[in-house]
Enzyme design. Structure first.
Site, PDB file in Angstrom:
ATOM      1  CB  ILE A   1      -0.968  -0.023   1.204  1.00 49.33           C
ATOM      2  CG1 ILE A   1      -1.942  -1.209   1.076  1.00 49.33           C
ATOM      3  CG2 ILE A   1      -1.739   1.293   1.307  1.00 49.33           C
ATOM      4  CD1 ILE A   1      -2.868  -1.423   2.273  1.00 49.33           C
TER       5      ILE A   1
ATOM      6  CG  ASP B 104       9.811  -0.179   3.740  1.00 49.15           C
ATOM      7  OD1 ASP B 104       8.645  -0.084   3.352  1.00 49.15           O
ATOM      8  OD2 ASP B 104      10.298  -1.244   4.199  1.00 49.15           O
TER       9      ASP B 104
ATOM     10  CE1 TYR C 134      -1.875  -6.213  10.710  1.00 49.00           C
ATOM     11  CE2 TYR C 134      -4.269  -6.441  10.685  1.00 49.00           C
ATOM     12  CZ  TYR C 134      -3.110  -5.905  10.158  1.00 49.00           C
ATOM     13  OH  TYR C 134      -3.186  -5.054   9.090  1.00 49.00           O
TER      14      TYR C 134
HETATM   15  C1  UD2 Z   1      -7.156 -12.171   6.405  1.00 50.30           C
HETATM   16  C2  UD2 Z   1      -6.821 -11.351   7.607  1.00 50.30           C
HETATM   17  C3  UD2 Z   1      -6.873  -9.901   7.239  1.00 50.30           C
HETATM   18  C4  UD2 Z   1      -5.959  -9.573   6.053  1.00 50.30           C
HETATM   19  C5  UD2 Z   1      -6.336 -10.454   4.896  1.00 50.30           C
HETATM   20  C6  UD2 Z   1      -5.370 -10.266   3.741  1.00 50.30           C
HETATM   21  C7  UD2 Z   1      -7.628 -12.681   9.553  1.00 50.30           C
HETATM   22  C8  UD2 Z   1      -8.636 -12.744  10.647  1.00 50.30           C
HETATM   23  N1  UD2 Z   1      -7.743 -11.642   8.709  1.00 50.30           N
HETATM   24  O1  UD2 Z   1      -8.487 -11.965   6.110  1.00 50.30           O
HETATM   25  O2  UD2 Z   1      -6.536  -9.101   8.312  1.00 50.30           O
HETATM   26  O3  UD2 Z   1      -4.618  -9.771   6.444  1.00 50.30           O
HETATM   27  O4  UD2 Z   1      -6.309 -11.807   5.290  1.00 50.30           O
HETATM   28  O5  UD2 Z   1      -6.079  -9.852   2.626  1.00 50.30           O
HETATM   29  O6  UD2 Z   1      -6.745 -13.499   9.443  1.00 50.30           O
HETATM   30  N2  UD2 Z   1      -8.828 -18.612   0.758  1.00 50.30           N
HETATM   31  C9  UD2 Z   1      -8.957 -19.686  -0.120  1.00 50.30           C
HETATM   32  N3  UD2 Z   1      -7.839 -20.134  -0.770  1.00 50.30           N
HETATM   33  C10 UD2 Z   1      -6.604 -19.580  -0.584  1.00 50.30           C
HETATM   34  C11 UD2 Z   1      -6.479 -18.497   0.327  1.00 50.30           C
HETATM   35  C12 UD2 Z   1      -7.621 -18.037   0.984  1.00 50.30           C
HETATM   36  O7  UD2 Z   1     -10.045 -20.225  -0.319  1.00 50.30           O
HETATM   37  O8  UD2 Z   1      -5.621 -20.030  -1.217  1.00 50.30           O
HETATM   38  C13 UD2 Z   1     -10.048 -18.096   1.428  1.00 50.30           C
HETATM   39  C14 UD2 Z   1      -9.897 -17.950   2.906  1.00 50.30           C
HETATM   40  O9  UD2 Z   1     -10.124 -19.159   3.569  1.00 50.30           O
HETATM   41  C15 UD2 Z   1     -10.959 -16.868   3.195  1.00 50.30           C
HETATM   42  C16 UD2 Z   1     -10.970 -16.029   1.929  1.00 50.30           C
HETATM   43  O10 UD2 Z   1     -10.326 -16.799   0.923  1.00 50.30           O
HETATM   44  O11 UD2 Z   1     -12.223 -17.462   3.378  1.00 50.30           O
HETATM   45  C17 UD2 Z   1     -10.242 -14.712   2.077  1.00 50.30           C
HETATM   46  O12 UD2 Z   1      -8.971 -14.984   2.616  1.00 50.30           O
HETATM   47  P1  UD2 Z   1      -7.850 -13.865   2.899  1.00 50.30           P
HETATM   48  O13 UD2 Z   1      -6.772 -14.507   3.700  1.00 50.30           O
HETATM   49  O14 UD2 Z   1      -7.479 -13.181   1.644  1.00 50.30           O
HETATM   50  O15 UD2 Z   1      -8.609 -12.748   3.724  1.00 50.30           O
HETATM   51  P2  UD2 Z   1      -9.391 -12.751   5.132  1.00 50.30           P
HETATM   52  O16 UD2 Z   1     -10.524 -11.813   4.983  1.00 50.30           O
HETATM   53  O17 UD2 Z   1      -9.705 -14.117   5.566  1.00 50.30           O
END
Ligand code: UD2
Length: 311
Positions: free
Chosen positions: A13, A32, A147
Site C-alpha cells: 500500500i 522503510d 494484529y
Molecule cells: C485475512 C486477515 C486480514 C488480512 C487479509 C489479507 C484474519 C482474521 N484476517 O483476512 O486481516 O490480512 O487476510 O487480505 O486473518 N482462501 C482460499 N484459498 C486460498 C487463500 C484463501 O479459499 O488459497 C479463502 C480464505 O479461507 C478466506 C478467503 O479466501 O475465506 C479470504 O482470505 P484472505 O486470507 O485473503 O482474507 P481474510 O478476509 O480471511
C-alpha cells in the site's frame, strides 16, 4: 503542494500511495526497512526529484524523531507495520513492538515536531467477526488476533494524542486490499495475490470451504487515493473511516474472473474451510464519503483483470 512523510513506503500500500502523491505533484520522504517492503516497488518513485528515501527501522529508538525533525512534513502517513495476522499470532511480542510501540513513536514524533496531520493504516480486523453487515464504524470492536488488537490500540493512542496536542488524525480502516505488488508468499497472504500467482504459473488454486464466503475487496489504487485525500484534503477533522467498496464479492465471483482470463487453467481444488475464517465481511462506505469525499472507482472485476495483466 505538500510534503508528506510515508512510513512503510516500499510496501504494497505504501508504494502505491507514494506513486500517487508524486503524481499529484507533492514532495515525499519515504522510510522503510525492507522487512516486508521491496526495493523494486519504488522503481518509479526513485526517478522523481521530489522523492527522498531512507532505509531505516522506525521502531528503533530515535530514528523517527530524527527523520521527522529533518523533513518537517505537513503530514505523516504511517503505513509501516507487521502486516501478517498469522505472524502476530505466532509472535505477539513482535506484533506489539511493530504495531503498537512504533505507533506511539509516530505520535510522539508528530507531537515533538509539530506535524499537523497523521494518517494511520488501520484495518477491518479491529471488528473481528462482526454480526451485522455492512459493518459501520460504530460497530462493536472485537478483534480476534493480536494484529487486530494492535490496530485498535493504535487508533486509540493516535486519536488521544491528536485530541491532546491538536493533531488531525485520520484512521483508515482498510478492508481486503488487492492489486499489483501484493506479496503472495504465504498461505495466509491475501487470497487474490495467491490466486494471481497460481493461475499465472499454471497451478490449481485451493478454495477453502464452498467459495460462497464474501469479502469487501478493494483495489490498492483506490486505497492509495484514500490515503492521499486523508493526508492532503484541506479542512479535515480527526476521525475514523472504513476504506471499502460497500460491496460483497464471493470467492467464486473472484474465481470466475480468473477462469475467464485463463480458460485452460487447472480446475480448483476444494478443501475444508480454514479454521477461524469468517464467512462474510462487508463495510459501509458512507463515512469515508462524508468525511474524506472518498468513493472507490475501480470495480473488482476490472481491478482483477489489471492485476492479471500487470508486468
Ligand atoms: C485475512 C486477515 C486480514 C488480512 C487479509 C489479507 C484474519 C482474521 N484476517 O483476512 O486481516 O490480512 O487476510 O487480505 O486473518 N482462501 C482460499 N484459498 C486460498 C487463500 C484463501 O479459499 O488459497 C479463502 C480464505 O479461507 C478466506 C478467503 O479466501 O475465506 C479470504 O482470505 P484472505 O486470507 O485473503 O482474507 P481474510 O478476509 O480471511
Amino acid at each position: 503542494m505538500a510534503h508528506l512523510l510515508v512510513t512503510g513506503a516500499a510496501g504494497f500500500i505504501g508504494s502505491h500511495t507514494v506513486d500517487q502523491l508524486l503524481h499529484a505533484g507533492h514532495t515525499v520522504t519515504g522510510v522503510d526497512n525492507f522487512r516486508t517492503g521491496r526495493r523494486e516497488n519504488l522503481t518509479a518513485a526513485t526517478t522523481s526529484p521530489r522523492f527522498a528515501f531512507h532505509e531505516a527501522d522506525i521502531a528503533a529508538p530515535g530514528v523517527l524523531s530524527s527523520l521527522v525533525g529533518t523533513a518537517r512534513p505537513d503530514a505523516l502517513i504511517h503505513l509501516a507495520a507487521l502486516v501478517s495476522v498469522q505472524e502476530s499470532i505466532q509472535d505477539p511480542d513482535l506484533n506489539f513492538r511493530l504495531n503498537v510501540h512504533a505507533t506511539h513513536l509516530v505520535a510522539e514524533a508528530a507531537r515533538m515536531h509539530r506535524v499537523p496531520r497523521l494518517v494511520f493504516a488501520s484495518s477491518a480486523a479491529i471488528y473481528g467477526d462482526a454480526p451485522t453487515q455492512p459493518i459501520r464504524e460504530d460497530a462493536p470492536k472485537a478483534p480476534i488476533s493480536p494484529y487486530g488488537a494492535a490496530k485498535l490500540a493504535s487508533e486509540v493512542l493516535l486519536l488521544g494524542h491528536g485530541a491532546t496536542y491538536g493533531i488531525t488524525v485520520r484512521c483508515q480502516r482498510y478492508f481486503n486490499v488487492f492489486g499489483p505488488r501484493q506479496d503472495p508468499a504465504s498461505p495466509y497472504s491475501g487470497v487474490i495475490s495467491i490466486f494471481a500467482r497460481r493461475f499465472r504459473e499454471g497451478n490449481a488454486v485451493t478454495i477453502h470451504g464452498d467459495g460462497c464466503q464474501t469479502r469487501d475487496f478493494i483495489s490498492v489504487h483506490d486505497v492509495a487515493r484514500a490515503n492521499v485525500l486523508a493526508a492532503t484534503a484541506p479542512g479535515l477533522r480527526s476521525g475514523v473511516a472504513n476504506i471499502c467498496t460497500g460491496h460483497a464479492t464471493s470467492l467464486l465471483d473472484v474465481l470466475r474472473v480468473f477462469q475467464a482470463e485463463f480458460p485452460a487453467a487447472a480446475a480448483p481444488v476444494h478443501g475444508p474451510a480454514r479454521s477461524g475464517d469468517i464467512l462474510h465481511s462487508r463495510g459501509s462506505a458512507d463515512e469515508a464519503l462524508a468525511a474524506l469525499g472518498f468513493a472507490p472507482r475501480v470495480p473488482v472485476a476490472e481491478g482483477l483483470r489489471e492485476l492479471i495483466h500487470a508486468r
